[in-house]
Design a protein around this motif. Structure first.
Motif, PDB file in Angstrom:
ATOM      1  N   UNK A  32     -19.868 125.104  46.696  1.00  0.00           N
ATOM      2  CA  UNK A  32     -18.931 123.997  45.889  1.00  0.00           C
ATOM      3  C   UNK A  32     -17.370 123.663  46.500  1.00  0.00           C
ATOM      4  N   UNK A  33     -17.078 122.391  46.351  1.00  0.00           N
ATOM      5  CA  UNK A  33     -15.586 122.364  46.741  1.00  0.00           C
ATOM      6  C   UNK A  33     -14.554 123.553  46.106  1.00  0.00           C
ATOM      7  N   UNK A  34     -14.862 123.789  44.703  1.00  0.00           N
ATOM      8  CA  UNK A  34     -14.239 124.747  44.095  1.00  0.00           C
ATOM      9  C   UNK A  34     -14.159 126.071  44.631  1.00  0.00           C
ATOM     10  N   UNK A  35     -15.361 126.332  45.290  1.00  0.00           N
ATOM     11  CA  UNK A  35     -15.586 127.641  45.971  1.00  0.00           C
ATOM     12  C   UNK A  35     -14.912 127.886  47.407  1.00  0.00           C
ATOM     13  N   UNK A  36     -14.802 126.672  48.084  1.00  0.00           N
ATOM     14  CA  UNK A  36     -14.786 126.668  49.698  1.00  0.00           C
ATOM     15  C   UNK A  36     -12.877 126.527  49.549  1.00  0.00           C
ATOM     16  N   UNK A  37     -12.581 125.883  48.612  1.00  0.00           N
ATOM     17  CA  UNK A  37     -10.955 125.516  48.468  1.00  0.00           C
ATOM     18  C   UNK A  37      -9.992 126.903  48.971  1.00  0.00           C
ATOM     19  N   UNK A  38     -10.182 127.815  48.082  1.00  0.00           N
ATOM     20  CA  UNK A  38      -9.495 128.952  48.327  1.00  0.00           C
ATOM     21  C   UNK A  38      -9.740 129.858  49.669  1.00  0.00           C
ATOM     22  N   UNK A  39     -11.022 129.557  50.149  1.00  0.00           N
ATOM     23  CA  UNK A  39     -11.279 130.073  51.434  1.00  0.00           C
ATOM     24  C   UNK A  39     -10.519 129.243  52.645  1.00  0.00           C
ATOM     25  N   UNK A  40     -10.539 127.924  52.447  1.00  0.00           N
ATOM     26  CA  UNK A  40      -9.741 127.089  53.335  1.00  0.00           C
ATOM     27  C   UNK A  40      -8.159 127.665  53.392  1.00  0.00           C
ATOM     28  N   UNK A  41      -7.570 127.986  51.956  1.00  0.00           N
ATOM     29  CA  UNK A  41      -6.234 128.202  52.029  1.00  0.00           C
ATOM     30  C   UNK A  41      -6.219 129.622  52.760  1.00  0.00           C
ATOM     31  N   UNK A  42      -7.026 130.414  52.636  1.00  0.00           N
ATOM     32  CA  UNK A  42      -6.859 131.863  53.291  1.00  0.00           C
ATOM     33  C   UNK A  42      -6.928 131.464  54.739  1.00  0.00           C
ATOM     34  N   UNK A  43      -7.781 130.711  55.259  1.00  0.00           N
ATOM     35  CA  UNK A  43      -7.814 130.357  56.750  1.00  0.00           C
ATOM     36  C   UNK A  43      -6.322 129.745  57.141  1.00  0.00           C
ATOM     37  N   UNK A  44      -6.060 128.984  56.510  1.00  0.00           N
ATOM     38  CA  UNK A  44      -4.901 128.191  56.779  1.00  0.00           C
ATOM     39  C   UNK A  44      -3.348 129.234  56.651  1.00  0.00           C
ATOM     40  N   UNK A  45      -3.403 129.994  55.665  1.00  0.00           N
ATOM     41  CA  UNK A  45      -2.703 131.070  55.504  1.00  0.00           C
ATOM     42  C   UNK A  45      -2.584 131.959  56.674  1.00  0.00           C
ATOM     43  N   UNK A  46      -3.847 132.215  57.166  1.00  0.00           N
ATOM     44  CA  UNK A  46      -3.744 133.296  58.317  1.00  0.00           C
ATOM     45  C   UNK A  46      -3.314 132.550  59.578  1.00  0.00           C
ATOM     46  N   UNK A  47      -3.277 131.051  59.553  1.00  0.00           N
ATOM     47  CA  UNK A  47      -2.967 130.272  60.872  1.00  0.00           C
ATOM     48  C   UNK A  47      -4.343 130.108  61.687  1.00  0.00           C
ATOM     49  N   UNK A  48      -5.362 130.465  61.047  1.00  0.00           N
ATOM     50  CA  UNK A  48      -6.584 130.060  61.749  1.00  0.00           C
ATOM     51  C   UNK A  48      -7.082 128.651  61.589  1.00  0.00           C
ATOM     52  N   UNK A  49      -6.197 127.859  60.669  1.00  0.00           N
ATOM     53  CA  UNK A  49      -6.640 126.470  60.338  1.00  0.00           C
ATOM     54  C   UNK A  49      -5.304 125.911  59.937  1.00  0.00           C
ATOM     55  N   UNK A  50      -5.325 124.508  60.518  1.00  0.00           N
ATOM     56  CA  UNK A  50      -3.936 123.843  59.795  1.00  0.00           C
ATOM     57  C   UNK A  50      -4.456 122.537  58.861  1.00  0.00           C
TER      58      UNK A  50
END
Length: 937
Positions: free
Chosen positions: A562-580
């Motif tokens: 679900x989007x709710x499950x993926x959103x914090x993962x995207x934030x983690x990837x963004x936080x670690x500069x693996x995604x913008x």
């Protein structure tokens, strides 16, 4: 109430076991307990209970199970109110001490905190308490479907980490014998846990079993080779060597703590003006000499450079070329009042560099040129670009160029623009032929490197381990990218001593190859391996996306979550500069990281999972695009899309404006999706997504886009012998070719489409194709043939009772009759069409018919009536965002107004038409301008 999930599923009320009823009822409760205090959608619950075999009565069954649970958990005839219905699902409320999972997490957190400050007795007690809460495999007495099984696997991973933390505390306390047996049991079940292997080796060594410690290393190496094909981690190899040589330090091991995420970063607002500079690196340090060199190119005047200055910033990958260019560009942005342009040319991207035509197209759009108006000819495109820049003072940053040829077409021809090019190549051709100023960027100085780490980690963190800091700087080769990634690793492991990080960098296998051509994969792997299981999986799956960017919904589809499950993962990837997150809710990779993710996806052995992920991705785009397409063009005969996959939630757009906004945002993505789907064996998705996208591009006159996607669609449909797809794609290819002037090929494609619809026994498809044939014959001046095709289309529509198609064809016949001079019959045919269209509320069809009526009335000399029809048509075309036909009607309204002697009204209509044609890049704009010139006294 006490809920026990860490083993066979048990529930206790006041110390007594609660019977939970059927397996489905127990599964429902377990699912809610794994998502406590949040709404779990009914679709997700149904998937957990029935998988792909969901019964029609699923919703009613869920309500029955919830009622049963409320009675069971209430006891004594009471009803428990912990489960409540919420929007779209159910919510289970639990207190902080009611789940054994929460007790486990709390004890584990306290133990790790104690371990971090070397309070070993407290650490051992808390971690032991956490471990004792486990009674076996989580929910081991329930049949677990995929999503629930993944959540259970996450619990198991948390258990293993605590087991290892507990072993570390016990080893530090000196009770090595106690921990050896426990570690052997853990490794029998999970032979790839390298940290546990290291702990076992230390434990065996400390109890005097040196041979056992060395044999444990050999067992670890064999298990890793057999299961993964990988060698042991550098730290395990170093430990083996230390044991082999009885080096000091093995009798005491400093405790290490758990991973802790770095603070989240935030993304600033989108730039609305043509100021395309990405966000500057906040940790930028030093480079004073290089910055001064760039400043010198401004000539120190308030008006900026007096002639086109070009600077080539070259150096090895990761040396900070982009960081320098952007830092300087932001610093001097106010010196360029006409804005800044930026493009990442991706010169060394494995997926391919950005071509000069594509880069020019992006710049022209940023300068206000509509996509459809951009010339297809490269020379014309370059000329338009340089003409627009000639009178402007702008800063251009051309990032990651491969060679001089890639850059030359992007250089301004004259004026006071300044260009900064970054490249791994020295670009000697630009220096020699274009008088570019070279600026070679070297690695940071030692002091600058230390400043970079200090800004990321804090001065106090570095002060306590100055020797280790110096080792890290040296081992990282003072390369900014490597230092930044190492800093991120340190930040996410706040209890790891810097000496441990330095030791990893100093090992032969982990040292950065600073002289390699941009090879920083090993450094990226540190960040990747530091991710949790879900984040690592999503990062890999994102490598399957065609780009150029994606939404949370697309990431959700790839992950099957679900989007709710993926959103914090995207934030983690963004936080670690693996995604913008380059725009709110839209994510993109840095080019090297995207290549790394794609490489991970390609090399992964989980091929079946990746096929399924692509399937979900294309399903997401089709079943988002299809309802949007039906909203944009409800009058188009629909296709039969692939059946949607079962997902927890879909949020298709529900109105015309939402559909238009969705296609506008996803237009470029969908073009790539069509091509990628065709290349990866999802041919049906390819032609159906292309059909949906055509409802957006055709009314805007984007015929080149339509031709490109429909040619891919046609090839895909032919590959799988899908006759329906071939028929549709042939017709839509023909329509694009007709508008682009290639009527010979267009007619061939129409005949092929007609043949296929006849083979399929599809009278509506035949009628629609014949209707398009009318247009082609009319444009060719073959009016009799056009009328024949129109009448045959009308017969077929009436045969099957398709009133919308019948009405549209009556209008086409009316237009053709008016073109032959039979105005009375034309008005009769169009009036019949208009009556039907008003009954069915076909507003776009009404617009077309009113336009035809206006034409006929004008030819009869009834100009007031004609103008009224035209104005109604224009309003309806605008309502349906059909700009192309709006422009055609505006021309005819202007002609009528001119005939009535109202030159001002005629000019106003023609000016609007010209503006639309210019926006969509149609050469008819020139004809309209001639009309306007005729009015000039």
């Amino acid at each position: 109430m006490r809920f026990e999930l860490l083993g066979p599923f048990r529930v206790y009320r006041d110390g007594r076991s609660v019977p939970l009823g059927s397996v489905k009822q127990r599964l429902l409760l377990a699912t809610l307990l794994l998502r406590p205090n949040e709404v779990v959608g009914t679709n997700e619950l149904a998937a957990m209970l029935w998988g792909d075999e969901e019964p029609a009565s699923a919703a009613a069954n869920l309500r029955t199970y919830v009622r049963g649970l409320r009675r069971s958990l209430g006891g004594g005839g009471a009803t428990w109110d912990g489960i409540t219905a919420a929007a779209g699902g159910y919510l289970l409320r639990v207190g902080p001490d009611e789940r054994d999972v929460d007790l486990f997490d709390a004890a584990a957190a306290r133990g790790r905190e104690a371990l971090a400050v070397s309070d070993l007795d407290r650490a051992e007690a808390e971690l032991s308490a956490a471990v004792r809460l486990w009674r076996g495999a989580p929910l081991s007495d329930l049949p677990l479907r995929s999503t629930l099984a993944r959540r259970v696997a996450q619990l198991e991973e948390r258990r293993l980490l605590v087991e290892e933390d507990y072993a570390e505390a016990v080893l530090a306390l000196g009770a090595s014998a106690d921990v050896v047996h426990r570690l052997r049991g853990l490794l029998d079940r999970h032979p790839l846990r390298q940290r546990a292997w290291g702990q076992l080796m230390v434990g065996l060594y400390r109890i005097g079993d040196v041979a056992g410690a060395l044999d444990a290393f050999r067992q670890a190496r064999q298990a890793l080779a057999e299961e993964t094909g990988l060698d042991p981690a550098p730290e395990l190899v170093t430990l083996y060597d230390d044991i082999l040589h009885h080096r000091p330090g093995l009798t005491a091991q400093p405790p290490t703590g758990p991973d802790r995420p770095a603070p989240e970063t935030t993304v600033g607002p989108l730039i609305q003006r043509p100021e395309q500079l990405p966000r500057a690196v906040p940790e930028f340090v030093g480079r004073n000499v290089e910055l001064a060199g760039l400043d010198g190119l401004l000539h120190g005047g308030a008006e900026g450079p007096t002639s086109g200055a070009i600077s080539v910033v070259s150096g090895m990958a990761g040396v900070g070329k982009t960081a320098l260019a952007l830092h300087w560009a932001h610093r001097v942005a106010d010196r360029f009042p006409d804005g800044q342009l930026y493009v990442n040319l991706r010169g060394y991207d494995e997926a391919g560099a950005v071509s000069p035509p594509d880069a020019l197209s992006g710049f022209l759009e940023a300068l206000g040129v509509p996509h459809a108006r951009i010339p297809s000819d490269m020379e014309a495109r370059t000329g338009l670009y340089r003409s627009l820049l000639a009178s402007r003072r702008m800063l251009l940053v051309l990032d990651n160029a491969r060679d001089s040829a890639q850059v030359r077409a992007l250089l301004p021809g004259a004026g006071r623009c300044m260009v900064v090019v970054t490249s791994r190549d020295r670009l000697g051709g630009l220096i020699a032929a274009e008088c570019a100023t070279p600026l070679t960027l070297d690695v940071l100085t030692a002091e600058e490197s230390r400043s970079l780490l200090a800004r990321r980690l804090g001065v106090s963190r570095l002060a306590s381990e100055s020797v280790a800091v110096a080792d890290i700087i040296e081992a990282a080769g003072r390369l900014p990218l490597a230092l930044s990634i190492v800093a991120a690793r340190v930040a996410t492991h706040p209890t790891f001593p810097l000496s441990a990080i330095a030791a990893e960098l100093h090992s032969a296998e982990a040292r950065l190859d600073a002289l390699a051509d941009g090879d920083v994969r090993r450094v990226f792997s540190w960040s990747f391996l530091a991710l949790g299981v879900d984040a690592a999986r999503l990062f890999t799956l994102l490598g399957l996306h065609p780009g150029p960017d994606l939404t949370t919904a697309a990431a959700s589809a790839l992950a099957g979550e679900s989007a709710a499950a993926v959103t914090p993962i995207l934030r983690e990837l963004t936080r670690l500069h693996l995604l913008a997150e380059h725009a709110p809710g839209r994510f993109a990779f840095h080019d090297l990281l995207r290549a790394y993710a794609a490489e991970l996806a390609q090399s992964s052995e989980r091929g079946d999972e990746h096929v399924a992920a692509r399937h979900r991705l294309y399903d997401h785009y089709l079943h988002s695009a299809y309802p949007a397409a039906r909203l944009l063009q409800p009058q188009w005969p629909p296709i039969e899309p692939m059946p949607p996959l079962p997902v927890s939630a879909r949020r298709p757009v529900t109105d015309h404006d939402g559909a238009l906004a969705w296609f506008t945002a996803e237009h470029r993505v969908l073009v790539r999706v069509v091509r990628q789907a065709a290349e990866n064996g999802f041919e049906t998705y390819a032609w159906q997504i292309a059909w949906a996208l055509t409802t957006f591009v055709a009314p805007r006159g984007l015929w080149q886009d339509q031709l490109a996607i429909q040619e891919v669609a046609l090839g895909a449909a032919e590959k799988i012998d899908d006759l329906a797809g071939q028929a549709v794609a042939n017709r839509l290819v023909s329509r694009a070719l007709t508008r682009l002037g290639d009527r010979t090929t267009a007619e061939y494609r129409l005949k092929r489409a007609l043949e296929l619809h006849e083979r399929l026994g599809d009278p509506i498809g035949q009628a629609q194709t014949l209707h398009n044939y009318c247009e082609l014959c009319y444009l060719d001046g073959r009016l009799d043939e056009a009328l024949a095709h129109g009448r045959e289309a009308l017969r077929l529509y009436r045969l099957v009772g398709n009133h919308a198609g019948e009405a549209r064809t009556l209008n086409a016949i009316g237009w053709l009759l008016a073109s032959t001079g039979d105005y009375v019959q034309a008005i009769a045919s169009c009036s019949e069409a208009l009556d039907q269209q008003r009954r069915t509320d076909d507003r776009n069809g009404q617009a077309a018919t009113l336009d035809s009526l206006g034409f006929a009335y004008d030819r009869l000399g009834e100009r007031d009536r004609a103008a009224n029809c035209y104005e109604q048509a224009i309003a309806l075309f605008r309502d349906s965002a059909d700009r192309y036909h709006e422009a055609e009607t505006l021309i005819r309204l202007g002609d009528t107004r001119e005939g009535m002697g109202d030159r001002n009204a005629a000019a106003a209509a023609w000016r609007l038409a010209a503006r639309i044609y210019e926006d969509v890049g149609d050469p008819a704009a020139e004809e309209v301008r001639h009309r306007l010139e005729r009015l000039t006294p």
